[in-house]
Design a protein around this motif. Structure first.
Motif, mmCIF file in Angstrom:
data_model
loop_
_atom_site.group_PDB
_atom_site.id
_atom_site.type_symbol
_atom_site.label_atom_id
_atom_site.label_comp_id
_atom_site.label_asym_id
_atom_site.label_seq_id
_atom_site.Cartn_x
_atom_site.Cartn_y
_atom_site.Cartn_z
ATOM 1 N N GLY A 109 42.609 34.021 52.166
ATOM 2 C CA GLY A 109 41.609 33.021 51.874
ATOM 3 C C GLY A 109 42.333 31.418 51.695
ATOM 4 N N ALA A 110 43.588 31.099 51.500
ATOM 5 C CA ALA A 110 44.228 30.160 51.166
ATOM 6 C C ALA A 110 45.693 30.442 51.491
ATOM 7 C CB ALA A 110 43.985 29.508 49.632
ATOM 8 N N SER A 122 44.329 28.097 54.527
ATOM 9 C CA SER A 122 45.358 28.142 54.842
ATOM 10 C C SER A 122 45.784 27.811 56.627
ATOM 11 C CB SER A 122 44.509 29.503 55.498
ATOM 12 O OG SER A 122 43.870 30.726 54.218
ATOM 13 N N CYS A 153 41.645 33.250 39.799
ATOM 14 C CA CYS A 153 41.657 34.666 41.434
ATOM 15 C C CYS A 153 41.498 35.543 41.679
ATOM 16 C CB CYS A 153 42.914 34.042 42.452
ATOM 17 S SG CYS A 153 42.857 34.651 43.362
ATOM 18 N N TRP A 191 37.827 26.873 46.870
ATOM 19 C CA TRP A 191 38.087 27.911 46.622
ATOM 20 C C TRP A 191 36.976 29.533 46.558
ATOM 21 C CZ3 TRP A 191 42.046 27.146 49.511
ATOM 22 C CH2 TRP A 191 42.808 25.230 49.348
ATOM 23 N N ARG A 194 35.690 29.814 49.996
ATOM 24 C CA ARG A 194 36.312 30.563 50.884
ATOM 25 C C ARG A 194 37.192 31.928 50.479
ATOM 26 N NH1 ARG A 194 37.013 25.392 51.141
ATOM 27 N NH2 ARG A 194 38.151 24.062 53.257
ATOM 28 N N VAL A 196 38.660 33.214 48.241
ATOM 29 C CA VAL A 196 39.979 33.198 48.179
ATOM 30 C C VAL A 196 40.337 34.296 46.881
ATOM 31 C CG1 VAL A 196 42.020 32.196 46.865
ATOM 32 C CG2 VAL A 196 40.608 31.269 48.960
#
Length: 204
Positions: A109-110, A122, A153, A191, A194, A196
């Protein structure tokens, strides 16, 4: 074998994995080789975090070593994190003073920019990015900078991002949260939206 699927009998006593049979067997052989190298060489410079059956025991053991070394109650010890640059990773030839270097994580995702040491968007059509070595740094919880501009994360064993709850209260597929630095103009919400996360293994 015709369908290329891991037999249910094996899967029932296996680590979480979404790999087809051929890749699963290769992965199993790699895990056995990793554990054998640990037995033969003793303490390793870098640990393949993807190779553990029960990753939480390794994470707890690393915290315990730090707590015993400095005579600190283990419930007062947490992890801080540092992503090494490729040059720093190439220079690793011994374990760190405290904690452990780990490899084998994939960012979903990143992307990761080693030049600025932060998350970035990304590239087109790029689903996963292999992360550089990550240094798990045990510290007193009170000594970790809570104001750092980072994205917490989640790390999962597989892309399924779910699993049965274990005795720890966490999903058996969840490993830990790793704080990754963000660019100044980005917020954690960017994030999160997304989705991530990091994975210890891919599906192929």
């Amino acid at each position: 074998m015709v369908k290329g699927r891991v037999p249910d009998m094996w899967q029932a006593v296996s680590y979480p994995s979404l790999k087809p049979l051929g890749s699963w067997v290769n992965d199993l052989i790699a895990r056995l080789a990793f554990l054998q190298s640990w037995i033969d060489e003793g303490k390793l410079s870098v640990y393949w975090i993807s190779g553990f059956f029960f990753t939480q025991s390794f994470l707890t053991g690393t915290r315990q070593n730090f707590a015993r070394k400095y005579t600190i109650p283990i419930d007062e010890v947490s992890y801080d994190f540092q992503v090494l640059t490729p040059a720093e990773g190439d220079a690793v030839n011994r374990p760190p003073k405290d904690g452990a270097y780990v490899r084998g994580l994939f960012l979903e995702g990143a992307n990761w920019d080693s030049n600025i040491g932060a998350l970035i968007d990304s590239r087109p059509k790029e689903l996963f990015v292999a992360m550089p070595f990550v240094w798990l740094i045990p510290k007193r919880t009170k000594d970790i900078d809570k104001t750092a501009h980072t994205y917490k994360c989640p790390v999962y064993k597989t892309s399924e991002r779910r699993g049965m709850l274990s005795t720890t209260g966490h999903s058996t597929n969840f490993v830990l949260m790793i704080s990754l630095p963000m660019a100044d103009q980005h917020t954690e919400k960017r994030w999160v939206k997304r989705g991530v996360a990091m994975l210890t293994q891919l599906d192929d």
